[in-house]
Design a protein around this motif. Structure first.
Motif, PDB file in Angstrom:
ATOM      1  N   GLU A  73       8.128  40.815  33.936  1.00 54.82           N
ATOM      2  CA  GLU A  73       7.838  42.090  33.274  1.00 54.82           C
ATOM      3  C   GLU A  73       6.463  42.651  33.634  1.00 54.82           C
ATOM      4  O   GLU A  73       6.098  43.735  33.184  1.00 54.82           O
ATOM      5  CB  GLU A  73       7.906  41.893  31.748  1.00 54.82           C
TER       6      GLU A  73
ATOM      7  N   THR B 162      13.648  41.658  19.891  1.00 53.05           N
ATOM      8  CA  THR B 162      13.241  42.866  20.624  1.00 53.05           C
ATOM      9  C   THR B 162      13.581  42.767  22.102  1.00 53.05           C
ATOM     10  O   THR B 162      13.590  43.780  22.788  1.00 53.05           O
ATOM     11  CB  THR B 162      11.730  43.122  20.478  1.00 53.05           C
TER      12      THR B 162
ATOM     13  N   ARG C 283       4.298  45.606  24.323  1.00 49.27           N
ATOM     14  CA  ARG C 283       3.817  45.795  25.703  1.00 49.27           C
ATOM     15  C   ARG C 283       2.432  46.459  25.716  1.00 49.27           C
ATOM     16  O   ARG C 283       1.615  46.171  26.587  1.00 49.27           O
ATOM     17  CB  ARG C 283       4.761  46.728  26.464  1.00 49.27           C
ATOM     18  N   ALA C 284       2.219  47.378  24.786  1.00 46.65           N
ATOM     19  CA  ALA C 284       0.980  48.174  24.790  1.00 46.65           C
ATOM     20  C   ALA C 284      -0.221  47.409  24.236  1.00 46.65           C
ATOM     21  O   ALA C 284      -1.360  47.857  24.360  1.00 46.65           O
ATOM     22  CB  ALA C 284       1.207  49.455  23.983  1.00 46.65           C
ATOM     23  N   LYS C 285       0.012  46.248  23.653  1.00 42.08           N
ATOM     24  CA  LYS C 285      -1.114  45.501  23.057  1.00 42.08           C
ATOM     25  C   LYS C 285      -2.046  44.991  24.160  1.00 42.08           C
ATOM     26  O   LYS C 285      -1.588  44.367  25.117  1.00 42.08           O
ATOM     27  CB  LYS C 285      -0.584  44.308  22.260  1.00 42.08           C
TER      28      LYS C 285
ATOM     29  N   THR D  12       8.299  47.451  17.887  1.00 44.02           N
ATOM     30  CA  THR D  12       9.163  47.617  19.058  1.00 44.02           C
ATOM     31  C   THR D  12       8.595  46.862  20.260  1.00 44.02           C
ATOM     32  O   THR D  12       7.413  46.476  20.280  1.00 44.02           O
ATOM     33  CB  THR D  12       9.280  49.101  19.442  1.00 44.02           C
ATOM     34  N   LEU D  13       9.452  46.738  21.275  1.00 45.52           N
ATOM     35  CA  LEU D  13       9.022  46.076  22.529  1.00 45.52           C
ATOM     36  C   LEU D  13       7.888  46.877  23.171  1.00 45.52           C
ATOM     37  O   LEU D  13       6.924  46.295  23.683  1.00 45.52           O
ATOM     38  CB  LEU D  13      10.220  45.947  23.476  1.00 45.52           C
ATOM     39  N   ASP D  14       8.003  48.208  23.138  1.00 39.76           N
ATOM     40  CA  ASP D  14       6.954  49.034  23.742  1.00 39.76           C
ATOM     41  C   ASP D  14       5.609  48.828  23.038  1.00 39.76           C
ATOM     42  O   ASP D  14       4.554  48.819  23.683  1.00 39.76           O
ATOM     43  CB  ASP D  14       7.353  50.519  23.692  1.00 39.76           C
ATOM     44  N   GLU D  15       5.660  48.664  21.733  1.00 39.69           N
ATOM     45  CA  GLU D  15       4.405  48.413  20.996  1.00 39.69           C
ATOM     46  C   GLU D  15       3.806  47.058  21.394  1.00 39.69           C
ATOM     47  O   GLU D  15       2.589  46.933  21.525  1.00 39.69           O
ATOM     48  CB  GLU D  15       4.662  48.453  19.483  1.00 39.69           C
TER      49      GLU D  15
END
Lengths: 322, 214
Positions: free
Chosen positions: B134, B177, B112-114, B107-110
């Protein structure tokens, strides 16, 4: 990444002779009309922009003269209590090229008409336009095109809508590309989007003679720009009767080049088939007040380096020298 | 001396495949015999006007330098190169999305969290602009083709690439995504040619718009 190799133009016999002849002819033309030469130093010690060629002289960061108008303005502001009304210049400016094929050293001749703030400026603008109309004949260009524009046609609506600087910059960039669809894209969601897009479409709809001004009637800002349109009509009335046969006059409503500098009428000289304008100028009333002088000014610059290139690649555009 | 031949730059590849049939029967139709040969300078149905067939990434440079007076190119290429040329019309065809694509299930959130996000792309400028909007940072892996392989082989966590139908993505187990922007074919013109010879250039520009738009 663009590949940059220094482009320092060495002039061989023909172009060197042509440069000397053109400089002399243009300066003689300007002197006939009362323009007196000033020669600002080639080395500047004022703060200079990134685009200048800079180097250290001992501990001092100095730059080569990168623009005559700015160098002259500093010289005039520090040397004269009252503005000399007519000033001319000739020589080279040095800039880091924006495009890989541009030369670092550029030869220019130009003039400035300076007045105390508040004086009527219409006659001075006409004087400069008439002078620019004489330039193609002086240089031996067989045909030329003079574009008349006005920075106020874009500046006033942007100021009226109080657009944030970055948005105004995006609109100007889209107009510079002559892309009304990009104006709409940049303003998506903004309350003034429909008005400014319609204005951009009006500005970009014509690139013709005096009838181009009629396109502004379709702009939502027609009333705001009425005085500017009347001034442009007066200028055209003054210029059209004396238009030389080899010169075409066009009204370019969407001329936004140098919009952060120009405040009123703008002038651009082209030759059919030329890839770059050969001379340009206009009114820049904010320059001297920024240096603490209550003066207003307009002027133009003839780009001799571009003319030399054109004479090399398109000799058919020029008369044989007498 | 007669006016030199006026050159119009057309893109090879996807956009070129779309536009050649649209020009058939118009004054700017490309000579079919020359099209079948290997020559890259093709006569058109209008004397004095020829077409250049160029790679999209090279095309804006030919127009900006005034070698070609007009051209057709994707807005994605224009935005990456930022050349000084005029963009007279959005022709609408060749529409596609510039998208962030990752393996199915990511997902996009995953992303982003990297802590160290790696994105493979041939659109670094648009990708950087999106990352700035972003508030993200990433290592950009520059690629010129076949970006879809990068996430599969561990070269990058995701890619930023053009998506038209999504077929290529699906074939590689990738999904969109996020959409970063949209692209379509644009009619571009050399600033000098357009401003110094509008009587010659504008009718050709109008003919191209009539043949290609919508």
């Amino acid at each position: 990444m663009p590949i940059r190799t220094p482009h320092f133009p060495d002039l061989l016999f023909g172009p060197a002779e042509r440069l000397r002849r053109w400089e002399a002819s243009l300066m003689a033309l300007l002197a006939e009309h009362g323009y007196r030469e000033l020669h600002p130093s080639l080395v500047l010690r004022e703060p200079v922009p990134d685009g200048a060629l800079r180097f250290f002289d001992g501990d001092d960061l100095v730059a080569l003269r990168w623009d005559f108008t700015v160098a002259l303005a500093a010289l005039l502001a520090r040397s004269f209590p009252e503005p000399p009304p007519r000033v001319a210049y000739a020589g080279a400016v040095f800039r880091r090229p924006l495009q890989p094929w541009e030369a670092t050293e550029r030869f220019e001749v130009g003039c400035e008409r300076i007045q105390p703030e508040g004086e009527p400026s219409g006659e001075a603008d006409l004087e400069l336009a008439r002078l620019l109309m004489a330039i193609p004949g002086t240089l031996g260009l067989k045909n030329a095109i003079l574009h008349l524009g006005n920075a106020a046609l874009v500046r006033r609506p942007l100021e009226a809508e109080t657009l944030p600087a970055d948005l105004a910059q995006a609109v100007v960039a889209a107009l510079s590309r002559r892309a009304p669809h990009r104006v709409a894209q940049a303003l998506e969601g903004h309350p003034a989007a429909a008005r400014l897009t319609a204005h951009a479409e009006a500005l970009l709809s014509e690139l013709d003679g005096p009838r181009s001004l009629q396109a502004l009637a379709r702009s939502p800002y027609a009333a705001l720009l009425q005085d500017d349109v009347v001034r442009m009509e007066r200028a055209l009335d003054g210029l059209l009767p004396i238009l030389p046969t080899h010169l075409e006059l066009r009204v370019d409503l969407a001329d936004v080049a140098g919009l952060d500098f120009y405040t009123g009428p703008t002038l651009r000289l082209w030759a059919p088939g030329a890839q770059q304008e050969l001379a340009s100028g206009g009114r820049y009333d904010r320059l001297f007040p920024g240096l603490g002088k209550p003066w207003q000014a307009a002027g133009f610059c003839v780009r001799l380096s571009r003319l030399l290139d054109l004479a090399g690649t398109r000799p058919d555009l020029f008369e044989e020298p007498r | 001396m007669s006016a030199p031949t006026l050159l119009i730059a057309f893109p090879k590849g996807r956009l070129g495949d779309d536009l050649v049939p649209k020009l058939a029967g118009t004054p700017l139709a490309l000579d079919p015999v020359a099209l079948k040969s290997r020559v890259l300078r093709i006569p058109t149905a209008t004397p004095g006007v020829a077409a250049l067939l160029l790679k999209g990434a090279d095309l804006p440079r030919y127009v900006a330098a005034g070698v070609a007076s007009l051209g057709i190119v994707g807005s994605d290429t224009l935005d990456e190169m930022d050349m000084d040329l005029l963009e007279l019309a959005d022709l609408g065809f060749g529409a596609c999305r510039l998208s962030l694509c990752a393996q199915t299930g990511v997902t996009l959130d995953e992303l982003r969290a990297k802590p160290h996000l790696r994105l493979a792309t041939k659109f670094p400028k648009a990708t950087e602009a999106w990352l700035t909007r972003e508030g993200l940072t990433a290592e950009l892996v520059p690629l010129s083709s076949s970006a879809e392989l990068a996430p599969l082989l561990g070269l990058a966590d995701a890619i930023v690439d053009l998506v038209q139908t999504g077929g290529t993505l699906k074939a590689h187990g990738l999904v969109e995504t996020a959409i970063l922007g949209r692209s379509s074919a644009r009619l571009v013109a050399a600033r000098g040619a357009y401003l110094s010879e509008p009587g010659r250039i504008r009718p050709l520009a109008e003919a191209l718009i009539a043949a290609l738009k919508g």
